[in-house]
Design a protein around this motif. Structure first.
Motif, PDB file in Angstrom:
ATOM      1  N   ARG A 103       0.845  -1.190   0.000  1.00  0.00           N
ATOM      2  CA  ARG A 103       0.000   0.000   0.000  1.00  0.00           C
ATOM      3  C   ARG A 103       0.876   1.234   0.000  1.00  0.00           C
ATOM      4  N   PRO A 104       0.379   2.254  -0.651  1.00  0.00           N
ATOM      5  CA  PRO A 104       1.191   3.475  -0.728  1.00  0.00           C
ATOM      6  C   PRO A 104       1.137   4.238   0.599  1.00  0.00           C
ATOM      7  N   GLU A 105       2.276   4.737   0.976  1.00  0.00           N
ATOM      8  CA  GLU A 105       2.330   5.562   2.188  1.00  0.00           C
ATOM      9  C   GLU A 105       3.070   6.848   1.887  1.00  0.00           C
ATOM     10  N   GLY A 106       2.683   7.877   2.585  1.00  0.00           N
ATOM     11  CA  GLY A 106       3.387   9.155   2.425  1.00  0.00           C
ATOM     12  C   GLY A 106       2.731  10.089   1.440  1.00  0.00           C
ATOM     13  N   TYR A 107       1.443  10.088   1.434  1.00  0.00           N
ATOM     14  CA  TYR A 107       0.763  11.061   0.583  1.00  0.00           C
ATOM     15  C   TYR A 107       0.997  12.464   1.138  1.00  0.00           C
ATOM     16  N   ASN A 108       0.899  13.417   0.265  1.00  0.00           N
ATOM     17  CA  ASN A 108       1.089  14.789   0.721  1.00  0.00           C
ATOM     18  C   ASN A 108      -0.192  15.414   1.226  1.00  0.00           C
ATOM     19  N   LEU A 109      -1.280  15.119   0.553  1.00  0.00           N
ATOM     20  CA  LEU A 109      -2.502  15.849   0.863  1.00  0.00           C
ATOM     21  C   LEU A 109      -3.364  15.184   1.921  1.00  0.00           C
ATOM     22  N   LYS A 110      -3.042  13.930   2.239  1.00  0.00           N
ATOM     23  CA  LYS A 110      -3.792  13.320   3.323  1.00  0.00           C
ATOM     24  C   LYS A 110      -2.835  12.530   4.190  1.00  0.00           C
ATOM     25  N   ASP A 111      -3.208  12.362   5.444  1.00  0.00           N
ATOM     26  CA  ASP A 111      -2.320  11.618   6.321  1.00  0.00           C
ATOM     27  C   ASP A 111      -2.700  10.144   6.326  1.00  0.00           C
ATOM     28  N   GLU A 112      -2.007   9.382   7.161  1.00  0.00           N
ATOM     29  CA  GLU A 112      -2.161   7.929   7.083  1.00  0.00           C
ATOM     30  C   GLU A 112      -3.570   7.457   7.379  1.00  0.00           C
ATOM     31  N   ASP A 113      -4.327   8.269   8.135  1.00  0.00           N
ATOM     32  CA  ASP A 113      -5.701   7.845   8.414  1.00  0.00           C
ATOM     33  C   ASP A 113      -6.644   8.196   7.287  1.00  0.00           C
ATOM     34  N   GLY A 114      -6.158   8.942   6.347  1.00  0.00           N
ATOM     35  CA  GLY A 114      -7.020   9.346   5.259  1.00  0.00           C
ATOM     36  C   GLY A 114      -7.609  10.720   5.424  1.00  0.00           C
TER      37      GLY A 114
END
Lengths: 420, 249
Positions: A103-114
């Protein structure tokens, strides 16, 4: 657990799918054989479960549409995902079953909880990375083929071109392209202009395993028609017509009912077809239309009980039949949780029982025998003691190995050849 | 054509029949068996309606069986002889079937509730007045309870009973004979639109047909109880109640 209504191995035998009366599909996957225990062959464990069909209500007719899965057919695997068709009485669905283990981790616009991050708080940009996660198996419906059948769908069959498939109901057969859900071609229509004249229905249909223009369908009158789609758009005229002449000495009021074919299957070679009627299994050579080349009695001891079986409706039970991978053995079910295998070469047959009480796990199955007359030997069971509510209608054989799956009401049994 | 010698194959409760008709030396009548089968088939066609569409294959197979029996009865002459109301040399066979079909006036007094009229009353949509009057007259001719089967061969006042029988039979067979569209064919007209119509098609026929054979056949049927059997039985229990009301009124 619900009553199992269909069982099917995929083309490699790695997966086994079952459909039940509640509209659910359960897929089992064979374990990789472990190096530690080479003698213990891979067992089947649950891989994925999903709700394929829901109950519906036809408002126009004021009738319920059952969610029971009538048939499941796998598509040959073309990429990492698995595809299967499942159908109830009215609607066919194409399901994609795929694995997700990263699963992808480290999005910029949302955190790990979504949750969305406040853009004004972001000071650094990062590149998302894929990290491993626990294996997740997802099933998603990719196509829904609906509103093409007035009557109840009894069969689906994937064509060898892998682009089309057919669905058959009591009176019509439709040809679909996997990509197109709002149209289908009607290739067989046996509905009479005047429904009062209806005397025969379609009971099963299947495509030839290699010739994408050829298919067969069976009828309630015990006939099989082979059709070639190249001859005409509407295959109302058969290319071949298989029917065995009636045996006058066995004639009774139930002759027609017991001649109704409940299942038809091409052999893997494509040279033969096998049909199942109430009391027998027959093997036909495609080149000989006037009679089958082999006939096997499944449970002839029921012949004298037909009136009772008519009264309790068991005479209308639709048993399926299957070939093994090499077309040398055929298998079909019976009552009392018995099922039978016939070896076409040695002409030997065996009747086995799928039941927890009578066999321990990993024990070799004991052959069973039904006695008709008064004298009952030990271990035999008399005809009158058979339990007609325990019927084995659905079985499947692994495409290359001697592994069989037997559905006994709401239990699934998987049997393997004994390994020395 | 069916050879008489085949009757043993087509009816497998024989040991039970002979037990019930205690002391009767005659073997079970082929006509009786055939009639039972016909009645059972008609019941199946009627009772197969549920909230879910009935199985078309099953309905077609049962209808074909009914048609086959009807054709054979026509060929046999059984059909016509009953219709012409001749009191001539009626064979014992036909009298037996008649007796099973219709209750004698003597036994009306001791009648227990016979099964099977309620569903059809419930499902009547049109022609209620006519149908209910016919139902009333045939309720009195409803199938005998089990004890009557022991008396099946005793005809105390055969002449008088025969008159009643013939009349009731007429009502029954009138709707079954080939007048205009065959009743069996009626079953499938408009089945395209709604399987409900099977009911309306059949109610005209069913109101005049004696239903009770389910009851007599229970003595012949195998001991095994399947799920589908239980549907039939729960319906019959409801019907018992309704017929009881009809009879008492």
């Amino acid at each position: 657990a619900d009553i199992i209504s269909t069982v099917e191995f995929n083309h490699t035998g790695e997966l086994l799918a079952t459909g039940d009366k509640g509209g659910r599909v359960v897929i089992f996957q064979r374990e990789q054989e472990s190096k530690n225990q080479p003698h213990r062959r891979g067992e089947y464990n649950v891989y994925s479960t999903f709700q394929s069909h829901e109950p519906e209500f036809d408002y126009l007719k004021s009738l319920e549409i059952e969610e029971k899965i009538n048939k499941i057919r796998w598509l040959p695997q073309q990429n990492a995902a698995y595809f299967l068709l499942s159908t109830n009485d009215k609607t066919v669905k194409l399901w994609k079953v795929s694995e997700r283990d990263k699963r992808p981790e480290g999005y910029n616009l949302k955190d790990e909880d979504g949750r969305l991050r406040d853009p004004s708080m972001i000071t650094v940009l990062r590149v998302p990375v894929l990290r491993p996660m626990d294996l997740m198996v997802e099933a998603t419906p990719r196509r829904v083929f609906a509103n093409a059948h007035t009557y109840h769908i009894n069969s689906i069959s994937v064509n060898s071109d892998y682009e089309t498939y057919m669905s058959a109901d009591d009176l019509r057969i439709n040809l679909w392209n996997f990509e197109i859900t709002n149209q289908s071609f009607n290739i067989v229509d046996i509905k009479p202009a005047n429904m009062e004249e209806l005397t025969e229905v379609i009971t099963a249909a299947e495509f030839h395993p290699h010739h994408c223009n050829t298919f067969v369908y069976s009828s309630s009158k015990g006939t099989i028609r082979l059709c070639d789609m190249r001859t005409a758009a509407l295959c109302d005229r058969h290319a071949k017509f298989f029917e065995e002449p009636e045996d006058p000495s066995n004639r009774s009021f139930f002759s027609e009912i017991i001649s109704s074919i409940s299942d038809v299957k091409f052999s893997h070679s494509g040279r033969y077809i096998m049909t199942r009627d109430y009391l027998t299994v027959k093997v036909w050579d495609l080149n000989m239309e006037n009679r089958p080349i082999e006939t096997y009695q499944v449970h002839d001891y029921l012949r004298s009980k037909l009136c009772s079986l008519y009264e309790n409706d068991c005479i209308f039970d639709k048993f399926e039949c299957v070939w093994n991978g090499s077309d040398s053995v055929i298998m079909t079910g019976s009552y009392n949780n018995f099922f039978r295998m016939f070896d076409r070469n040695t002409k030997r047959d065996v009747m086995l029982e799928a039941s927890r009480e009578n066999s321990k796990p990993r024990a070799i199955l004991k052959p069973r025998k039904v006695c008709v007359g008064g004298k009952r030997r030990k271990d035999e069971i008399s005809v009158d003691s058979l339990d007609f509510s325990k019927k084995i209608l659905h079985t499947a054989w692994h495409p290359s190995e001697n592994i069989i799956a037997v559905a006994a009401t709401n239990n699934l049994y998987i049997f393997q050849d004994k390994v020395n | 054509m069916f050879v008489r010698g085949l009757k043993r194959k087509c009816f497998d409760g024989e040991e039970d029949i002979e037990g019930t008709l205690a002391g009767i030396k005659a073997i079970p009548s082929y006509n009786l068996q055939r009639q039972s089968l016909l009645d059972m088939s008609l019941v199946k066609l009627q009772l197969c309606h549920m909230l879910v569409e009935p199985n078309l294959c099953r309905s077609v197979l049962i209808a074909n069986t009914v048609r086959q029996i009807q054709e054979e009865m026509t060929q046999d002459g059984t059909w016509q002889m009953i219709n012409t109301q001749s009191t001539g040399q009626a064979s014992l066979d036909r009298l037996v079937s008649t007796d099973i079909l219709c209750r004698s006036s003597r036994d009306q007094a001791e009648e227990k509730h016979g099964p099977a009229y309620g569903t059809f009353n419930k499902d009547f949509e049109g022609d209620q007045a006519q149908d209910s009057s016919e139902t009333m007259s045939t309720v009195s001719a409803v199938q005998a309870p089990r004890n009557l089967q022991n008396n099946v061969w005793e005809m105390e006042s055969p002449q008088e009973n025969k008159g009643n029988f013939q009349k009731s039979l007429d009502q029954i067979f009138e709707t079954l004979e080939n007048k205009s569209p065959n009743t069996v064919e009626d079953l499938f007209s408009e089945v395209d639109n709604s399987y409900y119509d099977l009911d309306t098609m059949l109610t005209g026929m069913m109101s005049n047909t004696k239903m009770g054979h389910c009851d007599s056949l229970e003595t012949f049927s195998s001991p095994t109880n399947t799920a589908s059997n239980s549907n039939c039985k729960s319906d019959l229990n409801d019907l018992d109640h309704i017929v009881e009301i009809l009879v008492e009124s």
